[in-house]
Design an enzyme around this catalytic site. Sequence first.
Site, PDB file in Angstrom:
ATOM      1  N   CYS A   1      22.694  22.336  41.947  1.00 57.02           N
ATOM      2  CA  CYS A   1      22.756  23.798  41.827  1.00 57.02           C
ATOM      3  C   CYS A   1      22.489  24.550  43.128  1.00 57.02           C
ATOM      4  O   CYS A   1      22.709  25.757  43.201  1.00 57.02           O
ATOM      5  CB  CYS A   1      21.787  24.273  40.753  1.00 57.02           C
TER       6      CYS A   1
ATOM      7  N   HIS B   1      19.924  31.486  41.850  1.00 58.67           N
ATOM      8  CA  HIS B   1      20.663  30.576  40.971  1.00 58.67           C
ATOM      9  C   HIS B   1      20.405  30.974  39.518  1.00 58.67           C
ATOM     10  O   HIS B   1      19.266  31.183  39.101  1.00 58.67           O
ATOM     11  CB  HIS B   1      20.236  29.131  41.234  1.00 58.67           C
TER      12      HIS B   1
ATOM     13  N   ASN C   1      24.446  28.747  32.759  1.00 55.44           N
ATOM     14  CA  ASN C   1      24.119  28.113  34.032  1.00 55.44           C
ATOM     15  C   ASN C   1      25.350  27.347  34.502  1.00 55.44           C
ATOM     16  O   ASN C   1      25.719  26.341  33.902  1.00 55.44           O
ATOM     17  CB  ASN C   1      22.914  27.185  33.820  1.00 55.44           C
TER      18      ASN C   1
HETATM   19  C1  LIG Z   1      15.163  24.549  29.776  1.00 52.20           C
HETATM   20  C2  LIG Z   1      14.199  25.629  29.302  1.00 52.20           C
HETATM   21  C3  LIG Z   1      14.951  26.886  28.927  1.00 52.20           C
HETATM   22  C4  LIG Z   1      13.507  25.119  28.033  1.00 52.20           C
HETATM   23  O1  LIG Z   1      12.545  26.081  27.610  1.00 52.20           O
HETATM   24  P1  LIG Z   1      11.070  25.592  27.222  1.00 52.20           P
HETATM   25  O2  LIG Z   1      10.338  26.788  26.796  1.00 52.20           O
HETATM   26  O3  LIG Z   1      10.536  24.836  28.399  1.00 52.20           O
HETATM   27  O4  LIG Z   1      11.366  24.660  25.978  1.00 52.20           O
HETATM   28  P2  LIG Z   1      10.882  23.166  25.675  1.00 52.20           P
HETATM   29  O5  LIG Z   1      11.890  22.191  26.196  1.00 52.20           O
HETATM   30  O6  LIG Z   1       9.451  22.972  26.077  1.00 52.20           O
HETATM   31  O7  LIG Z   1      10.945  23.166  24.110  1.00 52.20           O
HETATM   32  C5  LIG Z   1      10.122  24.033  23.332  1.00 52.20           C
HETATM   33  C6  LIG Z   1      10.494  23.885  21.887  1.00 52.20           C
HETATM   34  O8  LIG Z   1      11.799  24.469  21.679  1.00 52.20           O
HETATM   35  C7  LIG Z   1      12.636  23.504  21.048  1.00 52.20           C
HETATM   36  N1  LIG Z   1      13.998  23.726  21.511  1.00 52.20           N
HETATM   37  C8  LIG Z   1      14.584  23.228  22.608  1.00 52.20           C
HETATM   38  N2  LIG Z   1      15.857  23.687  22.700  1.00 52.20           N
HETATM   39  C9  LIG Z   1      16.043  24.493  21.614  1.00 52.20           C
HETATM   40  C10 LIG Z   1      17.131  25.240  21.154  1.00 52.20           C
HETATM   41  N3  LIG Z   1      18.304  25.274  21.808  1.00 52.20           N
HETATM   42  N4  LIG Z   1      16.972  25.968  20.030  1.00 52.20           N
HETATM   43  C11 LIG Z   1      15.808  25.956  19.364  1.00 52.20           C
HETATM   44  N5  LIG Z   1      14.740  25.263  19.744  1.00 52.20           N
HETATM   45  C12 LIG Z   1      14.862  24.532  20.881  1.00 52.20           C
HETATM   46  C13 LIG Z   1      12.080  22.165  21.444  1.00 52.20           C
HETATM   47  O9  LIG Z   1      12.458  21.170  20.524  1.00 52.20           O
HETATM   48  C14 LIG Z   1      10.591  22.429  21.414  1.00 52.20           C
HETATM   49  O10 LIG Z   1      10.174  22.379  20.079  1.00 52.20           O
HETATM   50  P3  LIG Z   1       8.713  21.826  19.690  1.00 52.20           P
HETATM   51  O11 LIG Z   1       7.744  22.763  20.363  1.00 52.20           O
HETATM   52  O12 LIG Z   1       8.708  21.905  18.210  1.00 52.20           O
HETATM   53  O13 LIG Z   1       8.653  20.452  20.254  1.00 52.20           O
HETATM   54  C15 LIG Z   1      13.135  25.948  30.398  1.00 52.20           C
HETATM   55  O14 LIG Z   1      12.219  24.878  30.490  1.00 52.20           O
HETATM   56  C16 LIG Z   1      13.743  26.182  31.757  1.00 52.20           C
HETATM   57  O15 LIG Z   1      14.518  27.082  31.956  1.00 52.20           O
HETATM   58  N6  LIG Z   1      13.383  25.355  32.742  1.00 52.20           N
HETATM   59  C17 LIG Z   1      13.920  25.475  34.089  1.00 52.20           C
HETATM   60  C18 LIG Z   1      15.326  24.943  34.130  1.00 52.20           C
HETATM   61  C19 LIG Z   1      15.914  25.057  35.505  1.00 52.20           C
HETATM   62  O16 LIG Z   1      15.634  25.991  36.221  1.00 52.20           O
HETATM   63  N7  LIG Z   1      16.710  24.080  35.921  1.00 52.20           N
HETATM   64  C20 LIG Z   1      17.131  24.010  37.298  1.00 52.20           C
HETATM   65  C21 LIG Z   1      18.508  24.253  37.570  1.00 52.20           C
HETATM   66  S1  LIG Z   1      19.695  23.403  36.612  1.00 52.20           S
END
Ligand SMILES: CC(C)(COP(=O)(O)OP(=O)(O)OC[C@H]1O[C@@H](n2cnc3c(N)ncnc32)[C@H](O)[C@@H]1OP(=O)(O)O)[C@@H](O)C(=O)NCCC(=O)NCCS
Length: 316
Positions: free
Chosen positions: A115, A242, A272
């Site tokens: 990215c 990004h 993204n």
């Molecule tokens: C990816 C991202 C949006 C996920 O959000 P998060 O708050 O960290 O979510 P988590 O993965 O910890 O999951 C939290 C909960 O939501 C659930 N969940 C995950 N995806 C879901 C979806 N699409 N719909 C509903 N629930 C979802 C998970 O199962 C988890 O449930 P649990 O608490 O019962 O186990 C976030 O971590 C993020 O943006 N990270 C940075 C990504 C990034 O910048 N990448 C770099 C460039 S590619």
Amino acid sequence: MPNGSRVVSVGHYQPEKVLTNAELCEMVETTDEWITSRVGIKERRIAEKDEKVADLAFKAGQQALANSGLSASDIDMVLVGTTSAMDRTPNTACQVAARLGIETGSPAMDVNTACSGFGYAVGMADQFLKGGTAKRALVIGAEKLTQFTDWSDRSTCVLFGDGAGAVIMEATDETEQVTGPVVWGSVPAMADVIRITEDIPFIKQEGQSVYRWTVTSLPPLIRQTINDAGLEPASIKAFVLHQANLRIIEGISKRLGFDDAIIADDIIYSGNTSTASIPLALSKLVQEGKVQSGDPIVLFGFGGGLTYAGQVIYCP
Ligand SMILES: CC(C)(COP(=O)(O)OP(=O)(O)OC[C@H]1O[C@@H](n2cnc3c(N)ncnc32)[C@H](O)[C@@H]1OP(=O)(O)O)[C@@H](O)C(=O)NCCC(=O)NCCS
């Protein structure tokens, strides 16, 4: 030797097919509320099966060229940031050069730093233009990440989209309003947090680790990018981070102390798009008239590797 380089035009392309949150709710167990509140995405574009990364890159490059008033023979370097091109060779840049009719002898290469690839490619183009080995570079970010998406994994399939954005950069003897120094690097200790590997050819990430790293590590790097260009955050007119998560974009923007900068939020409509997200969002800001000629804009990418790269450019 020229003093620096400038962006002289922008362009972008997105596939026609829109995939909404409502449609995703029929594919996996998710909700519009979860996706909107956690990442800010409402919809994303999905390329057709037979639409390749090179097709997206070509269309964005073609638009940047048309917007510049230049012809293909004026371009003597093509760089494409991409992490999702399937062809080993010819690389995407060579395919774009062939389709645009770029002249024989022009270097053409792909840059894969996930990215952050657009920031890397702009940084490299700036160096080559300043070094006198090229006069005008077409720099593209293009991705079809949906071909590496596991559509049964709700934690990733709601995040990504396809698209491409492009800029044309040219060498200049001017000293004002030139592309700022690139601030770039990698974080080897976090090499495994974002992956598309031979063993598991789908995008996987440790979302929370990446999130924590962005909010702690990016603000000082972006401040340095602005300082290295001889500017203060208050003079920045647009911030194109990004487009990975709207909460990251908004949180970091608040901490940087911009005055009235436009904050690019194309993630809402495009998801993204990895390497494409910065030039795509930038091109839309320019085409929608949200930035004016000469406005300083800070670009900053981060992603798999981990890698990061950014610079200040001036609106063409
Ligand atoms: C990816 C991202 C949006 C996920 O959000 P998060 O708050 O960290 O979510 P988590 O993965 O910890 O999951 C939290 C909960 O939501 C659930 N969940 C995950 N995806 C879901 C979806 N699409 N719909 C509903 N629930 C979802 C998970 O199962 C988890 O449930 P649990 O608490 O019962 O186990 C976030 O971590 C993020 O943006 N990270 C940075 C990504 C990034 O910048 N990448 C770099 C460039 S590619």
